[in-house]
Write a protein that holds these residues in place. Structure first.
Motif, PDB file in Angstrom:
ATOM      1  N   GLY A  48       8.134  78.002 -35.712  1.00 43.08           N
ATOM      2  CA  GLY A  48       8.914  77.343 -34.664  1.00 43.08           C
ATOM      3  C   GLY A  48       9.431  75.964 -35.044  1.00 43.08           C
ATOM      4  O   GLY A  48      10.197  75.345 -34.287  1.00 43.08           O
ATOM      5  N   LEU A  49       9.027  75.462 -36.211  1.00 41.00           N
ATOM      6  CA  LEU A  49       9.428  74.112 -36.638  1.00 41.00           C
ATOM      7  C   LEU A  49      10.940  73.992 -36.818  1.00 41.00           C
ATOM      8  O   LEU A  49      11.552  72.990 -36.440  1.00 41.00           O
ATOM      9  CB  LEU A  49       8.706  73.754 -37.937  1.00 41.00           C
ATOM     10  N   ALA A  50      11.558  75.032 -37.397  1.00 39.98           N
ATOM     11  CA  ALA A  50      13.005  74.992 -37.642  1.00 39.98           C
ATOM     12  C   ALA A  50      13.788  74.906 -36.331  1.00 39.98           C
ATOM     13  O   ALA A  50      14.730  74.114 -36.207  1.00 39.98           O
ATOM     14  CB  ALA A  50      13.435  76.217 -38.442  1.00 39.98           C
ATOM     15  N   ASP A  51      13.393  75.711 -35.354  1.00 38.82           N
ATOM     16  CA  ASP A  51      14.088  75.684 -34.058  1.00 38.82           C
ATOM     17  C   ASP A  51      13.948  74.323 -33.387  1.00 38.82           C
ATOM     18  O   ASP A  51      14.897  73.786 -32.816  1.00 38.82           O
ATOM     19  CB  ASP A  51      13.531  76.770 -33.133  1.00 38.82           C
ATOM     20  N   GLU A  52      12.750  73.777 -33.486  1.00 38.62           N
ATOM     21  CA  GLU A  52      12.490  72.462 -32.888  1.00 38.62           C
ATOM     22  C   GLU A  52      13.349  71.376 -33.558  1.00 38.62           C
ATOM     23  O   GLU A  52      13.939  70.527 -32.872  1.00 38.62           O
ATOM     24  CB  GLU A  52      10.997  72.144 -33.059  1.00 38.62           C
ATOM     25  N   ALA A  53      13.424  71.424 -34.898  1.00 40.04           N
ATOM     26  CA  ALA A  53      14.221  70.428 -35.630  1.00 40.04           C
ATOM     27  C   ALA A  53      15.702  70.561 -35.305  1.00 40.04           C
ATOM     28  O   ALA A  53      16.408  69.556 -35.144  1.00 40.04           O
ATOM     29  CB  ALA A  53      13.987  70.585 -37.136  1.00 40.04           C
ATOM     30  N   LEU A  54      16.175  71.805 -35.187  1.00 41.67           N
ATOM     31  CA  LEU A  54      17.589  72.023 -34.874  1.00 41.67           C
ATOM     32  C   LEU A  54      17.930  71.472 -33.485  1.00 41.67           C
ATOM     33  O   LEU A  54      18.996  70.864 -33.293  1.00 41.67           O
ATOM     34  CB  LEU A  54      17.924  73.508 -34.963  1.00 41.67           C
ATOM     35  N   GLU A  55      17.043  71.664 -32.537  1.00 43.37           N
ATOM     36  CA  GLU A  55      17.276  71.129 -31.195  1.00 43.37           C
ATOM     37  C   GLU A  55      17.339  69.606 -31.209  1.00 43.37           C
ATOM     38  O   GLU A  55      18.163  68.999 -30.523  1.00 43.37           O
ATOM     39  CB  GLU A  55      16.176  71.612 -30.233  1.00 43.37           C
ATOM     40  N   LYS A  56      16.497  68.988 -32.007  1.00 42.21           N
ATOM     41  CA  LYS A  56      16.517  67.521 -32.131  1.00 42.21           C
ATOM     42  C   LYS A  56      17.844  67.050 -32.726  1.00 42.21           C
ATOM     43  O   LYS A  56      18.415  66.049 -32.286  1.00 42.21           O
ATOM     44  CB  LYS A  56      15.365  67.046 -33.028  1.00 42.21           C
ATOM     45  N   ILE A  57      18.323  67.775 -33.723  1.00 42.82           N
ATOM     46  CA  ILE A  57      19.594  67.418 -34.366  1.00 42.82           C
ATOM     47  C   ILE A  57      20.742  67.527 -33.368  1.00 42.82           C
ATOM     48  O   ILE A  57      21.582  66.625 -33.248  1.00 42.82           O
ATOM     49  CB  ILE A  57      19.847  68.330 -35.593  1.00 42.82           C
ATOM     50  N   LYS A  58      20.779  68.629 -32.638  1.00 43.47           N
ATOM     51  CA  LYS A  58      21.860  68.832 -31.663  1.00 43.47           C
ATOM     52  C   LYS A  58      21.833  67.769 -30.566  1.00 43.47           C
ATOM     53  O   LYS A  58      22.871  67.309 -30.102  1.00 43.47           O
ATOM     54  CB  LYS A  58      21.730  70.222 -31.037  1.00 43.47           C
ATOM     55  N   ALA A  59      20.631  67.383 -30.163  1.00 44.06           N
ATOM     56  CA  ALA A  59      20.504  66.363 -29.119  1.00 44.06           C
ATOM     57  C   ALA A  59      20.925  64.985 -29.628  1.00 44.06           C
ATOM     58  O   ALA A  59      21.403  64.146 -28.853  1.00 44.06           O
ATOM     59  CB  ALA A  59      19.059  66.313 -28.621  1.00 44.06           C
ATOM     60  N   ALA A  60      20.764  64.770 -30.926  1.00 45.06           N
ATOM     61  CA  ALA A  60      21.043  63.443 -31.497  1.00 45.06           C
ATOM     62  C   ALA A  60      22.513  63.234 -31.872  1.00 45.06           C
ATOM     63  O   ALA A  60      22.961  62.092 -32.000  1.00 45.06           O
ATOM     64  CB  ALA A  60      20.168  63.221 -32.730  1.00 45.06           C
ATOM     65  N   SER A  61      23.271  64.328 -32.056  1.00 39.54           N
ATOM     66  CA  SER A  61      24.652  64.177 -32.539  1.00 39.54           C
ATOM     67  C   SER A  61      25.596  65.197 -31.914  1.00 39.54           C
ATOM     68  O   SER A  61      25.303  66.396 -31.909  1.00 39.54           O
ATOM     69  CB  SER A  61      24.691  64.321 -34.068  1.00 39.54           C
ATOM     70  N   ASP A  62      26.734  64.700 -31.446  1.00 40.14           N
ATOM     71  CA  ASP A  62      27.773  65.583 -30.895  1.00 40.14           C
ATOM     72  C   ASP A  62      28.667  66.151 -31.995  1.00 40.14           C
ATOM     73  O   ASP A  62      29.462  67.054 -31.749  1.00 40.14           O
ATOM     74  CB  ASP A  62      28.657  64.818 -29.893  1.00 40.14           C
ATOM     75  N   GLU A  63      28.544  65.608 -33.188  1.00 44.88           N
ATOM     76  CA  GLU A  63      29.418  66.036 -34.291  1.00 44.88           C
ATOM     77  C   GLU A  63      28.888  67.269 -35.015  1.00 44.88           C
ATOM     78  O   GLU A  63      29.619  67.930 -35.759  1.00 44.88           O
ATOM     79  CB  GLU A  63      29.586  64.898 -35.306  1.00 44.88           C
TER      80      GLU A  63
END
Length: 342
Positions: A277-292
């Motif tokens: 589940g680490l990859a999904d969690e990291a991807l969600e953090k990335i999406k939340a941090a950047s609109d680009e």
């Protein structure tokens, strides 16, 4: 002599024996030094601290952990381990490949599956990993203690990647690993070897236009800030290895060798739970941090276009490693077939 006097005398002997035993243990206790390639809280760091926890809970030894940059880059910590300055090192085959060419097998694209259950079973059961690799590492003064997966490889670039032609005229950062360079050459890019410490700045200044890493590392290293287009190509998993200086390891008592093996096994089991589940969690953090940020997952047809270029990388691997590489690749494929048919 009274019962009370006898008890006091026995208690005195027991206290003396305990003090003597404690003194002996403190003399025999050691502080072992362990370096890895990642930041605080990343997969290698979690593994190192699980290993440290087991050692310290089950012995008088202590383990000092050094993270990325504290003792230099990956090549530096490997040199320090081989010379005996460090006792343990965690280094991916991406860097070890220049020392042990056969370790580059993990960079043959589309050799490894990408679903986690199959990957984990492969690492547990593979004869190539558990029997052949330790012999190869031993030839270079290293005791291989554990190989483990960290996460699926993801490409980041200055635009979405959906076909090999999208890599044309793009410089893609690779680890200092000849076979990984061959992979991106086959994909149509210009592979550009760079140490990790230079990657962010090179992306920021457009000296390079992309790189690959597992998603948690893209998040913790902030790579999405300067390389916002993420592509899941399904071409492999990032693998790493924990090892010891062989002279140090061979000089230990049987008891300490077993302690280390048990600690490495314990850390493996803990890290498997951690990466789920680490990859999904990291991807969600990335999406939340950047609109680009954009996320592209290649479909079967798009994957086939990249897969068609993999055989030239496999041929290069055999050319680099000779008969030993060929035997390893054959065993690798047999092991994969077994776990995929289960």
């Amino acid at each position: 002599m009274s019962t009370i006097s006898k008890f006091k005398k026995l208690a005195g002997f027991s206290a003396f024996a305990f003090a003597a035993m404690t003194a002996a243990n403190s003399v025999n206790a050691a502080n072992w030094r362990y370096a890895h390639e990642e930041y605080e809280g990343d997969v290698q760091d979690v593994f190192a601290y699980d290993f440290k926890e087991y050692i310290e809970d089950n012995s008088d030894h202590t383990v000092q952990v050094y993270r990325f940059g504290e003792l230099g880059e990956s090549d530096d910590i490997m040199g320090q381990t081989q010379s005996g300055i460090l006792n343990f090192v965690n280094q991916s085959p991406g860097f070890t490949g220049s020392l042990i060419p056969e370790a580059q097998i993990f960079f043959i694209p589309y050799l490894m599956p990408t679903d986690m259950d199959t990957v984990i079973e492969f690492f547990r059961e593979s004869e190539a990993i558990n029997k052949m690799f330790p012999k190869l590492y031993a030839e270079h003064g290293l005791e291989l203690l554990q190989m483990y997966p960290e996460g699926e490889m993801v490409v980041t670039a200055d635009e979405p990647i959906t076909s090999p032609s999208d890599f044309n005229n793009k410089k893609i950062r690779v680890m200092t690993n000849p076979l990984l360079s061959e992979t991106y050459d086959a994909f149509g890019a210009t592979p550009t070897p760079l140490p990790w410490g230079e990657v962010y700045g090179a992306l920021q200044t457009n000296m390079i236009q992309g790189q690959e890493n597992p998603i948690f590392w893209i998040e913790s290293g902030g790579l999405y800030e300067v390389s916002p287009h993420l592509t899941f190509t399904a071409h492999g998993w990032f693998t790493t290895a924990m090892m010891a200086n062989k002279n140090f390891y061979d000089g230990l008592s049987d008891e300490d060798q077993k302690l280390i093996q048990d600690a490495a096994d314990y850390a493996f089991e803990e890290i498997i739970v951690h990466i789920d589940g680490l990859a999904d969690e990291a991807l969600e953090k990335i999406k939340a941090a950047s609109d680009e940020v954009t996320v592209t997952r290649l479909n079967d047809e798009q994957i086939e276009a990249f897969k068609a270029r993999a055989p030239q990388v496999e041929d290069k691997f055999i050319e680099m490693t000779g008969e030993s590489g060929k035997e390893l690749l054959n065993q690798f494929e047999e092991d994969l077939k077994e776990v995929q048919n289960d």
